[in-house]
Design an enzyme around this catalytic site. Structure first.
Site, PDB file in Angstrom:
ATOM      1  N   ASP A  97       0.873  -1.182   0.000  1.00 57.79           N
ATOM      2  CA  ASP A  97       0.000   0.000   0.000  1.00 57.79           C
ATOM      3  C   ASP A  97       0.904   1.225   0.000  1.00 57.79           C
ATOM      4  O   ASP A  97       1.971   1.212   0.617  1.00 57.79           O
ATOM      5  CB  ASP A  97      -0.896   0.002   1.256  1.00 57.79           C
ATOM      6  CG  ASP A  97      -2.096   0.940   1.115  1.00 57.79           C
ATOM      7  OD1 ASP A  97      -3.242   0.439   1.107  1.00 57.79           O
ATOM      8  OD2 ASP A  97      -1.900   2.176   1.014  1.00 57.79           O
ATOM      9  N   ARG A 149     -20.479   3.537  -8.305  1.00 57.26           N
ATOM     10  CA  ARG A 149     -19.154   2.979  -8.582  1.00 57.26           C
ATOM     11  C   ARG A 149     -18.524   3.678  -9.791  1.00 57.26           C
ATOM     12  O   ARG A 149     -17.327   3.958  -9.807  1.00 57.26           O
ATOM     13  CB  ARG A 149     -19.276   1.477  -8.821  1.00 57.26           C
ATOM     14  CG  ARG A 149     -19.745   0.701  -7.595  1.00 57.26           C
ATOM     15  CD  ARG A 149     -19.985  -0.751  -7.950  1.00 57.26           C
ATOM     16  NE  ARG A 149     -20.422  -1.555  -6.819  1.00 57.26           N
ATOM     17  CZ  ARG A 149     -21.701  -1.656  -6.440  1.00 57.26           C
ATOM     18  NH1 ARG A 149     -22.652  -0.997  -7.081  1.00 57.26           N
ATOM     19  NH2 ARG A 149     -22.025  -2.425  -5.409  1.00 57.26           N
ATOM     20  N   ALA A 182     -10.328  -5.860  -7.837  1.00 55.06           N
ATOM     21  CA  ALA A 182     -11.481  -5.577  -6.975  1.00 55.06           C
ATOM     22  C   ALA A 182     -11.880  -4.108  -7.038  1.00 55.06           C
ATOM     23  O   ALA A 182     -13.039  -3.759  -6.807  1.00 55.06           O
ATOM     24  CB  ALA A 182     -11.163  -5.962  -5.532  1.00 55.06           C
ATOM     25  N   THR A 183     -10.916  -3.232  -7.342  1.00 55.40           N
ATOM     26  CA  THR A 183     -11.172  -1.786  -7.357  1.00 55.40           C
ATOM     27  C   THR A 183     -12.348  -1.450  -8.280  1.00 55.40           C
ATOM     28  O   THR A 183     -12.452  -1.992  -9.391  1.00 55.40           O
ATOM     29  CB  THR A 183      -9.901  -1.061  -7.856  1.00 55.40           C
ATOM     30  OG1 THR A 183      -8.827  -1.381  -6.977  1.00 55.40           O
ATOM     31  CG2 THR A 183     -10.094   0.448  -7.886  1.00 55.40           C
ATOM     32  N   SER A 192     -13.465  -9.273  -9.930  1.00 55.54           N
ATOM     33  CA  SER A 192     -14.369 -10.010  -9.022  1.00 55.54           C
ATOM     34  C   SER A 192     -15.817  -9.878  -9.493  1.00 55.54           C
ATOM     35  O   SER A 192     -16.652 -10.728  -9.178  1.00 55.54           O
ATOM     36  CB  SER A 192     -14.230  -9.497  -7.587  1.00 55.54           C
ATOM     37  OG  SER A 192     -14.530  -8.107  -7.532  1.00 55.54           O
ATOM     38  N   ASP A 194     -22.432  -9.948  -5.820  1.00 57.24           N
ATOM     39  CA  ASP A 194     -23.872  -9.765  -6.043  1.00 57.24           C
ATOM     40  C   ASP A 194     -24.562 -11.125  -6.116  1.00 57.24           C
ATOM     41  O   ASP A 194     -25.681 -11.309  -5.615  1.00 57.24           O
ATOM     42  CB  ASP A 194     -24.094  -8.998  -7.349  1.00 57.24           C
ATOM     43  CG  ASP A 194     -23.144  -7.824  -7.459  1.00 57.24           C
ATOM     44  OD1 ASP A 194     -23.522  -6.701  -7.136  1.00 57.24           O
ATOM     45  OD2 ASP A 194     -21.979  -8.070  -7.825  1.00 57.24           O
ATOM     46  N   ALA A 241     -23.570 -13.787  -4.585  1.00 56.48           N
ATOM     47  CA  ALA A 241     -23.640 -14.274  -3.194  1.00 56.48           C
ATOM     48  C   ALA A 241     -24.798 -13.610  -2.455  1.00 56.48           C
ATOM     49  O   ALA A 241     -25.542 -14.262  -1.698  1.00 56.48           O
ATOM     50  CB  ALA A 241     -22.325 -13.999  -2.476  1.00 56.48           C
ATOM     51  N   ARG A 242     -24.973 -12.313  -2.673  1.00 61.79           N
ATOM     52  CA  ARG A 242     -26.078 -11.592  -2.012  1.00 61.79           C
ATOM     53  C   ARG A 242     -27.419 -12.150  -2.493  1.00 61.79           C
ATOM     54  O   ARG A 242     -28.345 -12.369  -1.697  1.00 61.79           O
ATOM     55  CB  ARG A 242     -25.974 -10.094  -2.326  1.00 61.79           C
ATOM     56  CG  ARG A 242     -24.804  -9.420  -1.623  1.00 61.79           C
ATOM     57  CD  ARG A 242     -24.527  -8.010  -2.148  1.00 61.79           C
ATOM     58  NE  ARG A 242     -23.491  -7.351  -1.338  1.00 61.79           N
ATOM     59  CZ  ARG A 242     -22.722  -6.361  -1.758  1.00 61.79           C
ATOM     60  NH1 ARG A 242     -22.848  -5.882  -2.992  1.00 61.79           N
ATOM     61  NH2 ARG A 242     -21.823  -5.828  -0.962  1.00 61.79           N
ATOM     62  N   HIS A 257     -21.059  -5.135 -12.241  1.00 59.84           N
ATOM     63  CA  HIS A 257     -21.125  -5.090 -10.774  1.00 59.84           C
ATOM     64  C   HIS A 257     -21.509  -3.653 -10.445  1.00 59.84           C
ATOM     65  O   HIS A 257     -20.652  -2.781 -10.281  1.00 59.84           O
ATOM     66  CB  HIS A 257     -19.780  -5.462 -10.155  1.00 59.84           C
ATOM     67  CG  HIS A 257     -19.716  -5.187  -8.668  1.00 59.84           C
ATOM     68  ND1 HIS A 257     -20.580  -5.749  -7.768  1.00 59.84           N
ATOM     69  CD2 HIS A 257     -18.902  -4.369  -7.946  1.00 59.84           C
ATOM     70  CE1 HIS A 257     -20.299  -5.300  -6.556  1.00 59.84           C
ATOM     71  NE2 HIS A 257     -19.282  -4.459  -6.627  1.00 59.84           N
ATOM     72  N   THR A 291     -17.581  -1.597   2.363  1.00 60.98           N
ATOM     73  CA  THR A 291     -17.945  -3.017   2.522  1.00 60.98           C
ATOM     74  C   THR A 291     -16.654  -3.833   2.557  1.00 60.98           C
ATOM     75  O   THR A 291     -15.746  -3.583   1.758  1.00 60.98           O
ATOM     76  CB  THR A 291     -18.843  -3.497   1.359  1.00 60.98           C
ATOM     77  OG1 THR A 291     -18.098  -3.530   0.141  1.00 60.98           O
ATOM     78  CG2 THR A 291     -20.063  -2.593   1.167  1.00 60.98           C
TER      79      THR A 291
HETATM   80  N1  LIG Z   1     -15.469  -5.297  -6.344  1.00 57.15           N
HETATM   81  C1  LIG Z   1     -16.171  -5.237  -5.228  1.00 57.15           C
HETATM   82  O1  LIG Z   1     -17.147  -5.981  -5.064  1.00 57.15           O
HETATM   83  C2  LIG Z   1     -15.746  -4.265  -4.185  1.00 57.15           C
HETATM   84  C3  LIG Z   1     -14.873  -3.287  -4.540  1.00 57.15           C
HETATM   85  N2  LIG Z   1     -14.447  -2.384  -3.627  1.00 57.15           N
HETATM   86  C4  LIG Z   1     -13.559  -1.354  -4.119  1.00 57.15           C
HETATM   87  O2  LIG Z   1     -12.244  -1.602  -3.639  1.00 57.15           O
HETATM   88  C5  LIG Z   1     -11.519  -0.364  -3.613  1.00 57.15           C
HETATM   89  C6  LIG Z   1     -10.875  -0.182  -2.244  1.00 57.15           C
HETATM   90  O3  LIG Z   1     -11.901  -0.033  -1.276  1.00 57.15           O
HETATM   91  P1  LIG Z   1     -11.559   0.051   0.288  1.00 57.15           P
HETATM   92  O4  LIG Z   1     -10.619  -1.037   0.655  1.00 57.15           O
HETATM   93  O5  LIG Z   1     -12.844   0.201   1.003  1.00 57.15           O
HETATM   94  O6  LIG Z   1     -10.802   1.438   0.291  1.00 57.15           O
HETATM   95  P2  LIG Z   1      -9.653   1.928   1.310  1.00 57.15           P
HETATM   96  O7  LIG Z   1      -9.571   3.401   1.144  1.00 57.15           O
HETATM   97  O8  LIG Z   1      -9.868   1.372   2.663  1.00 57.15           O
HETATM   98  O9  LIG Z   1      -8.342   1.232   0.715  1.00 57.15           O
HETATM   99  C7  LIG Z   1      -7.778   1.640  -0.481  1.00 57.15           C
HETATM  100  C8  LIG Z   1      -6.272   1.648  -0.278  1.00 57.15           C
HETATM  101  O10 LIG Z   1      -5.657   1.957  -1.540  1.00 57.15           O
HETATM  102  C9  LIG Z   1      -4.443   2.602  -1.223  1.00 57.15           C
HETATM  103  N3  LIG Z   1      -3.945   3.294  -2.401  1.00 57.15           N
HETATM  104  C10 LIG Z   1      -4.478   4.357  -3.026  1.00 57.15           C
HETATM  105  N4  LIG Z   1      -3.705   4.712  -4.079  1.00 57.15           N
HETATM  106  C11 LIG Z   1      -2.660   3.859  -4.109  1.00 57.15           C
HETATM  107  C12 LIG Z   1      -1.525   3.717  -4.953  1.00 57.15           C
HETATM  108  N5  LIG Z   1      -1.315   4.532  -5.993  1.00 57.15           N
HETATM  109  N6  LIG Z   1      -0.656   2.715  -4.690  1.00 57.15           N
HETATM  110  C13 LIG Z   1      -0.859   1.886  -3.638  1.00 57.15           C
HETATM  111  N7  LIG Z   1      -1.907   1.977  -2.802  1.00 57.15           N
HETATM  112  C14 LIG Z   1      -2.804   2.951  -3.040  1.00 57.15           C
HETATM  113  C15 LIG Z   1      -4.812   3.554  -0.089  1.00 57.15           C
HETATM  114  O11 LIG Z   1      -3.684   3.965   0.630  1.00 57.15           O
HETATM  115  C16 LIG Z   1      -5.785   2.705   0.719  1.00 57.15           C
HETATM  116  O12 LIG Z   1      -5.153   2.069   1.816  1.00 57.15           O
HETATM  117  C17 LIG Z   1     -12.550   0.727  -3.953  1.00 57.15           C
HETATM  118  O13 LIG Z   1     -12.460   1.058  -5.324  1.00 57.15           O
HETATM  119  C18 LIG Z   1     -13.875   0.058  -3.653  1.00 57.15           C
HETATM  120  O14 LIG Z   1     -14.951   0.621  -4.350  1.00 57.15           O
HETATM  121  C19 LIG Z   1     -14.820  -2.452  -2.313  1.00 57.15           C
HETATM  122  C20 LIG Z   1     -15.688  -3.439  -1.902  1.00 57.15           C
HETATM  123  C21 LIG Z   1     -16.268  -4.400  -2.819  1.00 57.15           C
HETATM  124  C1  LIG Z   2     -18.464  -1.629  -2.668  1.00 51.71           C
HETATM  125  C2  LIG Z   2     -19.023  -2.640  -3.552  1.00 51.71           C
HETATM  126  O1  LIG Z   2     -18.784  -2.631  -4.737  1.00 51.71           O
HETATM  127  C3  LIG Z   2     -19.888  -3.644  -3.008  1.00 51.71           C
HETATM  128  O2  LIG Z   2     -19.863  -3.934  -1.807  1.00 51.71           O
HETATM  129  O3  LIG Z   2     -20.704  -4.179  -3.767  1.00 51.71           O
END
Ligand SMILES: NC(=O)C1=CN([C@@H]2O[C@H](COP(=O)(O)OP(=O)(O)OC[C@H]3O[C@@H](n4cnc5c(N)ncnc54)[C@H](O)[C@@H]3O)[C@@H](O)[C@H]2O)C=CC1
Ligand SMILES: CC(=O)C(=O)O
Length: 292
Positions: free
Chosen positions: A14, A67, A97-98, A122, A127, A129-130, A154, A209
């Site tokens: 990170d 998103r 995942a982002t 992912s 969704d 699972a939900r 998603h 989440t």
């Molecule tokens: N695909 C899915 O179903 C889900 C996707 N997400 C997505 O996952 C992503 C992260 O969410 P969270 O963990 O809640 O956010 P968070 O803010 O807790 O974690 C993101 C991390 O990325 C780091 N970061 C930012 N820029 C960076 C870089 N250039 N290099 C290295 N690290 C960097 C930050 O320091 C931070 O620790 C979001 O885009 C969120 O929408 C979250 C939950 C479900």
């Molecule tokens: C944040 C997100 O994409 C989710 O929980 O569905």
């Protein structure tokens, strides 16, 4: 990954190194109760020989934000992180995942130059699972015995496939009648809202989440590590979905050691097919708008 022993080693990278170190320590303290997984913070170089690199860096949604509104910010983050990831771990599978995860998968595929089957989003694994969990709860049976897919984005345009949802081998509507809890339009609309809007509700309550997606990412890693050929709804850039070329979106995919090994097109009714086409058109436009 630690609680299910789905990895032998986990390295957290990170930009906030102190955060990565603190998370690694905290997770490490659970290993005596779980599996002997090595967990540590590291630099990109520490990703050498990783089988899978999970890309979860970037901005998350603030309450009420979609998103897709994250796209510009997170495209910049991927431009910064993908070159050092590839330098360190050229043979890894990238697991995105982002958010917006489908477009970020398309961006990661373009930036990395890797074959699409090795860049997996992912997608709608969460969704799906939900959806399974809510149907199971309605019927009073295990979510593990309940099967149904959420396809497409998603995100807000996703498609809940009611026409093929089953419990055991029985259509969910038939079982619902048998147990005296019909899945009428109101019950389906309630489940639809709780699947489609789940992230908005959770983010309003706790800001992000964590656990659902953690479980979903673990399941994908398990399928890759065990070369399972498991069928999971994940997103990869596909040649064509509903006549939309070169678009990343979720369909049921066969997942194993080499990544996505194949795609299954389920039977869809007219509304589901139209919904899937609208969803992939929207994703294609979003990717095109940012140059991918
Ligand atoms: N695909 C899915 O179903 C889900 C996707 N997400 C997505 O996952 C992503 C992260 O969410 P969270 O963990 O809640 O956010 P968070 O803010 O807790 O974690 C993101 C991390 O990325 C780091 N970061 C930012 N820029 C960076 C870089 N250039 N290099 C290295 N690290 C960097 C930050 O320091 C931070 O620790 C979001 O885009 C969120 O929408 C979250 C939950 C479900
Ligand atoms: C944040 C997100 O994409 C989710 O929980 O569905």
């Amino acid at each position: 990954l630690v609680l299910r022993g789905a990895a032998s080693e986990v390295v957290l990278v990170d930009v906030n190194e102190a955060l990565a170190e603190a998370q690694a320590q905290d997770i490490r303290h659970a290993t005596p109760f779980a599996y002997a997984v090595t967990v540590r913070a590291g630099s990109y170089a520490d990703l050498a020989d990783a089988a899978v690199v999970i890309l979860a860096a970037g901005a998350n949604q603030k309450p009420g934000e979609t998103r897709l509104e994250l796209l510009g910010r997170n495209a910049e983050v991927f431009a910064a992180i993908i070159p050092p990831v590839l330098k360190a771990a050229p043979d890894a599978i990238l697991l995105v995942a982002t958010n917006p995860v489908d477009v970020m998968t398309q961006i990661a595929t373009g930036l990395s130059g890797l074959p699409p089957e090795r860049v997996i989003g992912s997608g709608t694994i969460l969704d799906t699972a939900r959806f399974r969990g809510l149907i199971a709860n309605h019927l009073g049976i295990s979510a593990k015995s309940t099967h149904g897919y959420v396809l497409g984005e998603h995100g807000d345009s996703e498609v809940l496939c009611w026409s093929s949802a089953i419990a055991g081998t029985v259509r969910v509507e038939d079982l619902a009648r048998q147990v005296g809890k019909p899945l009428d339009d109101a019950a389906k609309a309630d489940i639809d809202e709780k699947v489609r809007r789940a992230a908005y509700h959770i983010i309003a309550g706790k800001g992000a989440t964590w656990y659902g997606i953690g479980g979903g990412l673990m399941r994908i890693c398990q399928a890759i590590g065990g070369d399972e050929r498991a069928m999971l709804t994940v997103s990869v850039v596909s040649d064509s979905i509903e006549s939309v070329p070169q678009v990343a979106a979720s369909l049921p995919r066969i997942v194993g050691r080499a990544g996505v090994l194949g795609t299954i097109m389920p039977d869809l009714d007219r509304d589901e097919r139209d919904g899937l086409r609208r969803s992939v058109e929207l994703l294609k436009q979003a990717a095109t708008d940012v140059g991918f």
